[in-house]
Design a protein around this motif. Structure first.
Motif, PDB file in Angstrom:
ATOM      1  N   ARG A   1       0.830  -1.223   0.000  1.00 14.45           N
ATOM      2  CA  ARG A   1       0.000   0.000   0.000  1.00 14.45           C
ATOM      3  C   ARG A   1       0.851   1.255   0.000  1.00 14.45           C
ATOM      4  O   ARG A   1       0.377   2.325  -0.326  1.00 14.45           O
ATOM      5  CB  ARG A   1      -0.904  -0.011   1.234  1.00 14.45           C
ATOM      6  CG  ARG A   1      -1.809  -1.208   1.235  1.00 14.45           C
ATOM      7  CD  ARG A   1      -2.747  -1.209   2.390  1.00 14.45           C
ATOM      8  NE  ARG A   1      -2.092  -1.411   3.683  1.00 14.45           N
ATOM      9  CZ  ARG A   1      -2.771  -1.703   4.788  1.00 14.45           C
ATOM     10  NH1 ARG A   1      -4.078  -1.816   4.720  1.00 14.45           N
ATOM     11  NH2 ARG A   1      -2.160  -1.871   5.929  1.00 14.45           N
TER      12      ARG A   1
ATOM     13  N   SER B   1      -0.033 -11.932   4.130  1.00 18.91           N
ATOM     14  CA  SER B   1      -0.199 -12.330   5.537  1.00 18.91           C
ATOM     15  C   SER B   1      -1.305 -13.359   5.690  1.00 18.91           C
ATOM     16  O   SER B   1      -1.299 -14.129   6.630  1.00 18.91           O
ATOM     17  CB  SER B   1      -0.495 -11.096   6.387  1.00 18.91           C
ATOM     18  OG  SER B   1      -1.638 -10.463   5.903  1.00 18.91           O
TER      19      SER B   1
ATOM     20  N   MET C   1      -6.887  -3.768  -0.770  1.00 24.45           N
ATOM     21  CA  MET C   1      -7.017  -2.368  -1.192  1.00 24.45           C
ATOM     22  C   MET C   1      -5.637  -1.711  -1.199  1.00 24.45           C
ATOM     23  O   MET C   1      -4.911  -1.792  -0.203  1.00 24.45           O
ATOM     24  CB  MET C   1      -7.933  -1.641  -0.208  1.00 24.45           C
ATOM     25  CG  MET C   1      -8.070  -0.170  -0.454  1.00 24.45           C
ATOM     26  SD  MET C   1      -8.998   0.180  -1.933  1.00 24.45           S
ATOM     27  CE  MET C   1     -10.641  -0.027  -1.311  1.00 24.45           C
ATOM     28  N   GLY C   2      -5.250  -1.143  -2.331  1.00 27.79           N
ATOM     29  CA  GLY C   2      -3.964  -0.452  -2.393  1.00 27.79           C
ATOM     30  C   GLY C   2      -2.833  -1.317  -2.903  1.00 27.79           C
ATOM     31  O   GLY C   2      -1.774  -0.819  -3.257  1.00 27.79           O
TER      32      GLY C   2
ATOM     33  N   PRO D   1       1.518   9.089   2.237  1.00 24.60           N
ATOM     34  CA  PRO D   1       1.041   7.839   1.609  1.00 24.60           C
ATOM     35  C   PRO D   1      -0.173   7.241   2.320  1.00 24.60           C
ATOM     36  O   PRO D   1      -0.722   6.262   1.848  1.00 24.60           O
ATOM     37  CB  PRO D   1       2.254   6.914   1.722  1.00 24.60           C
ATOM     38  CG  PRO D   1       2.940   7.352   2.957  1.00 24.60           C
ATOM     39  CD  PRO D   1       2.719   8.844   3.063  1.00 24.60           C
ATOM     40  N   PHE D   2      -0.572   7.805   3.451  1.00 27.05           N
ATOM     41  CA  PHE D   2      -1.610   7.135   4.246  1.00 27.05           C
ATOM     42  C   PHE D   2      -3.011   7.560   3.826  1.00 27.05           C
ATOM     43  O   PHE D   2      -3.745   8.203   4.568  1.00 27.05           O
ATOM     44  CB  PHE D   2      -1.374   7.400   5.736  1.00 27.05           C
ATOM     45  CG  PHE D   2      -0.121   6.747   6.244  1.00 27.05           C
ATOM     46  CD1 PHE D   2       1.012   7.494   6.498  1.00 27.05           C
ATOM     47  CD2 PHE D   2      -0.051   5.361   6.389  1.00 27.05           C
ATOM     48  CE1 PHE D   2       2.182   6.898   6.936  1.00 27.05           C
ATOM     49  CE2 PHE D   2       1.118   4.750   6.817  1.00 27.05           C
ATOM     50  CZ  PHE D   2       2.242   5.508   7.084  1.00 27.05           C
TER      51      PHE D   2
ATOM     52  N   SER E   1      -8.534   5.320   2.428  1.00 29.55           N
ATOM     53  CA  SER E   1      -9.200   4.200   1.729  1.00 29.55           C
ATOM     54  C   SER E   1      -8.241   3.029   1.517  1.00 29.55           C
ATOM     55  O   SER E   1      -8.663   1.907   1.309  1.00 29.55           O
ATOM     56  CB  SER E   1      -9.701   4.671   0.362  1.00 29.55           C
ATOM     57  OG  SER E   1      -8.572   5.069  -0.417  1.00 29.55           O
ATOM     58  N   LYS E   2      -6.947   3.293   1.613  1.00 27.69           N
ATOM     59  CA  LYS E   2      -5.985   2.201   1.426  1.00 27.69           C
ATOM     60  C   LYS E   2      -5.666   1.519   2.746  1.00 27.69           C
ATOM     61  O   LYS E   2      -5.050   0.473   2.789  1.00 27.69           O
ATOM     62  CB  LYS E   2      -4.674   2.737   0.840  1.00 27.69           C
ATOM     63  CG  LYS E   2      -4.698   3.000  -0.652  1.00 27.69           C
ATOM     64  CD  LYS E   2      -3.281   3.306  -1.127  1.00 27.69           C
ATOM     65  CE  LYS E   2      -3.181   3.479  -2.610  1.00 27.69           C
ATOM     66  NZ  LYS E   2      -1.799   3.773  -3.042  1.00 27.69           N
ATOM     67  N   PHE E   3      -6.045   2.179   3.827  1.00 27.48           N
ATOM     68  CA  PHE E   3      -5.697   1.637   5.151  1.00 27.48           C
ATOM     69  C   PHE E   3      -6.952   1.565   6.004  1.00 27.48           C
ATOM     70  O   PHE E   3      -7.024   2.138   7.082  1.00 27.48           O
ATOM     71  CB  PHE E   3      -4.641   2.528   5.812  1.00 27.48           C
ATOM     72  CG  PHE E   3      -3.314   2.536   5.098  1.00 27.48           C
ATOM     73  CD1 PHE E   3      -3.105   3.368   4.021  1.00 27.48           C
ATOM     74  CD2 PHE E   3      -2.302   1.676   5.492  1.00 27.48           C
ATOM     75  CE1 PHE E   3      -1.899   3.359   3.349  1.00 27.48           C
ATOM     76  CE2 PHE E   3      -1.097   1.665   4.820  1.00 27.48           C
ATOM     77  CZ  PHE E   3      -0.887   2.509   3.750  1.00 27.48           C
ATOM     78  N   LEU E   4      -7.969   0.892   5.482  1.00 28.55           N
ATOM     79  CA  LEU E   4      -9.274   0.895   6.154  1.00 28.55           C
ATOM     80  C   LEU E   4      -9.160   0.448   7.594  1.00 28.55           C
ATOM     81  O   LEU E   4      -9.785   1.012   8.483  1.00 28.55           O
ATOM     82  CB  LEU E   4     -10.254   0.007   5.383  1.00 28.55           C
ATOM     83  CG  LEU E   4     -10.623   0.502   3.979  1.00 28.55           C
ATOM     84  CD1 LEU E   4     -11.496  -0.515   3.269  1.00 28.55           C
ATOM     85  CD2 LEU E   4     -11.312   1.853   4.041  1.00 28.55           C
ATOM     86  N   GLU E   5      -8.314  -0.556   7.822  1.00 30.93           N
ATOM     87  CA  GLU E   5      -8.243  -1.123   9.176  1.00 30.93           C
ATOM     88  C   GLU E   5      -7.548  -0.176  10.139  1.00 30.93           C
ATOM     89  O   GLU E   5      -7.559  -0.380  11.345  1.00 30.93           O
ATOM     90  CB  GLU E   5      -7.572  -2.490   9.152  1.00 30.93           C
ATOM     91  CG  GLU E   5      -6.055  -2.497   9.130  1.00 30.93           C
ATOM     92  CD  GLU E   5      -5.478  -2.215   7.753  1.00 30.93           C
ATOM     93  OE1 GLU E   5      -6.250  -1.851   6.836  1.00 30.93           O
ATOM     94  OE2 GLU E   5      -4.254  -2.327   7.606  1.00 30.93           O
ATOM     95  N   LYS E   6      -6.947   0.893   9.644  1.00 31.59           N
ATOM     96  CA  LYS E   6      -6.274   1.847  10.539  1.00 31.59           C
ATOM     97  C   LYS E   6      -7.220   2.970  10.961  1.00 31.59           C
ATOM     98  O   LYS E   6      -6.843   3.817  11.758  1.00 31.59           O
ATOM     99  CB  LYS E   6      -5.058   2.467   9.852  1.00 31.59           C
ATOM    100  CG  LYS E   6      -4.078   1.459   9.257  1.00 31.59           C
ATOM    101  CD  LYS E   6      -3.271   0.733  10.290  1.00 31.59           C
ATOM    102  CE  LYS E   6      -2.219  -0.164   9.657  1.00 31.59           C
ATOM    103  NZ  LYS E   6      -1.467  -0.976  10.646  1.00 31.59           N
TER     104      LYS E   6
ATOM    105  N   LYS F   1       0.830 -11.245   9.792  1.00 26.90           N
ATOM    106  CA  LYS F   1       2.042 -10.466   9.514  1.00 26.90           C
ATOM    107  C   LYS F   1       3.146 -10.769  10.505  1.00 26.90           C
ATOM    108  O   LYS F   1       4.190 -10.130  10.517  1.00 26.90           O
ATOM    109  CB  LYS F   1       1.702  -8.979   9.567  1.00 26.90           C
ATOM    110  CG  LYS F   1       0.710  -8.564   8.505  1.00 26.90           C
ATOM    111  CD  LYS F   1       0.506  -7.073   8.486  1.00 26.90           C
ATOM    112  CE  LYS F   1      -0.348  -6.684   7.299  1.00 26.90           C
ATOM    113  NZ  LYS F   1      -0.513  -5.236   7.198  1.00 26.90           N
TER     114      LYS F   1
ATOM    115  N   GLU G   1       4.958  -6.415   6.455  1.00 28.42           N
ATOM    116  CA  GLU G   1       4.355  -7.623   5.860  1.00 28.42           C
ATOM    117  C   GLU G   1       4.723  -8.889   6.603  1.00 28.42           C
ATOM    118  O   GLU G   1       4.028  -9.879   6.520  1.00 28.42           O
ATOM    119  CB  GLU G   1       4.819  -7.777   4.401  1.00 28.42           C
ATOM    120  CG  GLU G   1       4.752  -6.531   3.558  1.00 28.42           C
ATOM    121  CD  GLU G   1       3.331  -6.114   3.203  1.00 28.42           C
ATOM    122  OE1 GLU G   1       3.110  -4.947   2.934  1.00 28.42           O
ATOM    123  OE2 GLU G   1       2.438  -6.992   3.264  1.00 28.42           O
TER     124      GLU G   1
END
Lengths: 227, 465
Positions: free
Chosen positions: A18, A42, A49-50, B206-207, B210-215, B269, B321
């Protein structure tokens, strides 16, 4: 790739996370499908997404607008049969095939690559100081029989895996190459015979490297793309 | 360079309906450039508490109510985002709560508040206006009382009392490094206002939420999306890109939500990996976490107490990762420890099969990941290619695992997970059953031809190799 040199492998793709960083390789087996290693993700149902696949470039960090670069979001991930260590990625849209982007063939089901066959690996991964990390590197490797390989790996190599010989000089795949292709030139065609998977140590001299044998899972690959 | 949007809390894909007034009756302003401009219009208006932003038409509709107003209801919407003024929807207070416009109406002693428009049982000097927000009998702080919002009580014996509304800083504490912090503090420790995560100015980053929904990178609240030692945010000060936020740690007794720790493999991860592998996949020894040589870094073990940064073991303190470490080689800063095996996350097999399981007639009906199988006679969520009528020999009964297409990897089924058409089952090969070896096959599979290939692209001929 350790001990390799810059080269061109039009079916080798770069998986980007991402943050847009390269983290694994992959092989383009269909316009909308990439085969890679499960180790790169993982879990089988992580949010994608991303995540993107980048193709058509030799550079690990191509400049925006580089001609030929194609960036395609990953739409779906399908984990392979247990023990396969494989994952199929469905792309959001088909890629455009051209001089820089080509498909690699899949082998027939259960095909066993004859020992001595000349193959190559490709990737943007770790070179351990032996090459240029900023471009795609490749290395030539010879296939050996599982029997010979098990001599060194003490019987741990499974039939769903295949080996290439350990050279005197350290040559082989390393972190960042996982998921990339072991391609063998057979009958006038490049064929995806192996997938680069993490070995205990990268490019260990005189130590055979282990790959997932694609021909054992070709039926699964066709089934996923069909279903 | 604060954005007018900083005063708003967004609900993506949501519309606020008013059950008494047709929301549609409110005028749409179609000539706005973006949500920021809409916020600029709503912000200064005392009777504007929220607005709809139509992401496709770039229209905006100002609203005098919020989701906490009577007779309103939130509704999923494809075209709208709902922005509501934070002062009306935040359930905690910033500073002394002068801006608080929430709907708490009970004092800290449990007494109901007296309506501000009444002079009984407690007389007072305040007159409700749009500006002072003395609405209904909600707790307010019209006199900047340091104790925060208060109200006159309905008990003649108690003239007024604080409402005890928590400050946003106290309302949510930090576990571990605050990766799970979802509180509403939008200021840094120096008092700078945070930049919204969905904006790229004044600081590009970069954050993208929508790319880091879980955050949960909501609005401009402090978060910790990158495994920093505590929550932080980009600031609206062009001179200060990002800064930590001052948030209290939960008591030591409150243990963090621990991933199940593993020793010989890593799950997901690998944030719960606590094994002792201490070389990278490339075989390079790891640098000790408590050392700053050859690589300087911020992952001091004492700042990451939950992450077990002991010795030079591979760990994943920042949500990367996989487990990783700083390497002892000056030219290689960090590297993953991918050589650590992934823990198998398949469920325990419940039965076994022979050969490829074409003759398996058991009743296991779930996949290796524990997902329930779809009935073979059903058409949803997946339209089957194999049905009890199309493959009678396979006895596709109920939703039992079967192998109608002689899949070499064993019995399988269509799954009830819409995202997974089919998967293999929670079955294993029976112990006494050895699959035919492919290495000494009765007939060597010769390579007749490979797949279709656009010949002009053949790398060898194109001399591009």
């Amino acid at each position: 790739v350790v001990g390799g040199q810059p080269g061109n492998s039009p079916w080798t793709v770069s998986l980007r996370n991402r943050q847009g960083q390269h983290f694994c390789g992959g092989s383009l087996v269909k316009e909308q499908w990439v085969l890679t290693a499960q180790q790169c993700f993982s879990s089988c149902n992580m949010p994608l997404m991303g995540y993107e696949v980048w193709l058509g470039t030799l550079f690990q960090n191509p400049q925006p607008g580089e001609p030929g670069l194609q960036r395609v979001p990953v739409a779906k991930m399908v984990c392979g049969p247990s023990g396969s260590q494989l994952v199929l990625l469905k792309l959001e849209r088909p890629v455009t095939l051209n001089q820089r982007v080509a498909l690699i063939c899949l082998p027939p089901e259960r095909y066993v690559v004859p020992p001595g066959t000349n193959c190559e690996i490709a990737g943007w991964g770790e070179t351990k100081g032996t090459g240029d990390n900023t471009v795609l590197n490749m290395a030539l490797l010879n296939v050996i029989s599982n029997q010979e390989c098990n001599g060194k790996h003490r019987g741990r190599v499974r039939e769903s895996e295949m080996c290439t010989e350990g050279l005197l000089a350290p040559v082989g795949a390393c972190e960042g190459d996982y998921g990339g292709p072991l391609a063998c030139f057979t009958h006038d065609c490049w064929v995806l015979q192996g997938i680069i998977i993490p070995n205990r140590v990268c490019a260990r001299p005189r130590w055979p490297a282990i790959f997932t044998r694609v021909s054992v899972f070709v039926d699964w690959i066709h089934k996923v793309m069909r279903l | 360079q604060r954005s007018p949007l900083n005063d708003f809390q967004v609900l993506r894909g949501t519309e606020l309906q008013h059950l008494l007034h047709a929301v549609g009756s409110r005028p749409w302003q179609e000539d706005v450039a973006d949500a920021e401009e809409c916020a600029g219009r709503c912000g200064p208006l005392l009777d504007c508490r929220a607005f709809h932003y139509n992401v496709s038409s770039h229209g905006c509709q100002l609203l005098p109510w919020t989701q906490h107003s009577p007779h309103t209801r939130l509704q999923r919407s494809r075209r709208c985002d709902l922005f509501q003024k934070k002062s009306y929807v935040r359930t905690c207070i910033m500073d002394n709560g002068v801006e608080y416009r929430g709907t708490v109406a009970i004092t800290v002693g449990g007494l109901p508040c007296q309506r501000w428009s009444l002079r009984f049982p407690n007389d007072h000097k305040y007159t409700p206006t749009l500006r002072n927000g003395l609405e209904e009998n909600f707790c307010r702080n019209p006199d900047r009382d340091p104790g925060g919002p208060w109200c006159y009580t309905t008990d003649p014996a108690v003239r007024f009392q604080s409402c005890g509304i928590k400050s946003c800083r106290e309302a949510a504490c930090l576990l571990c490094n605050g990766e799970d912090y979802r509180g509403s503090v939008d200021r840094t420790e120096s008092g700078r206002e945070c930049q919204r995560w969905d904006l790229q100015h004044p600081h590009p980053h970069p954050f993208e939420p929508s790319k880091f929904l879980e955050k949960n990178l909501d609005d401009n609240y402090c978060r910790n999306p990158d495994g920093s030692e505590r929550p932080w945010c980009y600031t609206t000060d062009p001179q200060m890109e990002r800064e930590f936020c001052d948030l209290p740690h939960c008591g030591s007794e409150a243990q963090p939500r621990h991933e199940a720790t593993t020793l010989n493999c890593f799950r997901g991860k690998g944030e719960g990996y606590r094994g002792t592998v201490n070389t990278t996949a490339a075989g390079v020894p790891c640098q000790r976490w408590d050392a700053q040589h050859p690589h300087q870094h911020r992952f001091a073990p004492e700042k990451y107490a939950c992450k077990d940064l002991r010795e030079n073991f591979c760990r994943n303190p920042d949500g990367s990762e996989a487990p990783w470490c700083f390497t002892s080689r000056p030219g290689m800063r960090v590297a993953f420890c991918y050589q650590i095996r992934r823990c198998a996350d398949d469920v325990r097999p419940e039965d076994c099969y022979h050969g490829a399981g074409e003759l398996y007639r058991g009743s296991v009906s779930k996949t290796r990941k524990g997902v329930r199988c779809q009935r073979w006679s059903a058409e949803t969520p997946h339209k089957p290619q194999f049905t009890p009528t199309s493959a009678p020999q396979a006895q596709l009964e109920e939703n039992f695992c079967r192998n109608p297409d002689r899949d070499s990897h064993g019995p399988w089924c269509y799954t009830t997970d819409p995202g997974t058409p089919f998967d293999y089952c929670a079955l294993r090969r029976c112990d006494n059953d050895q699959p035919p070896s492919i290495l000494e096959p009765p007939d060597q599979v010769l390579f007749a031809e490979c797949g279709k290939r656009v010949t002009r692209l053949d790398p060898r001929r194109s001399r591009l190799r």
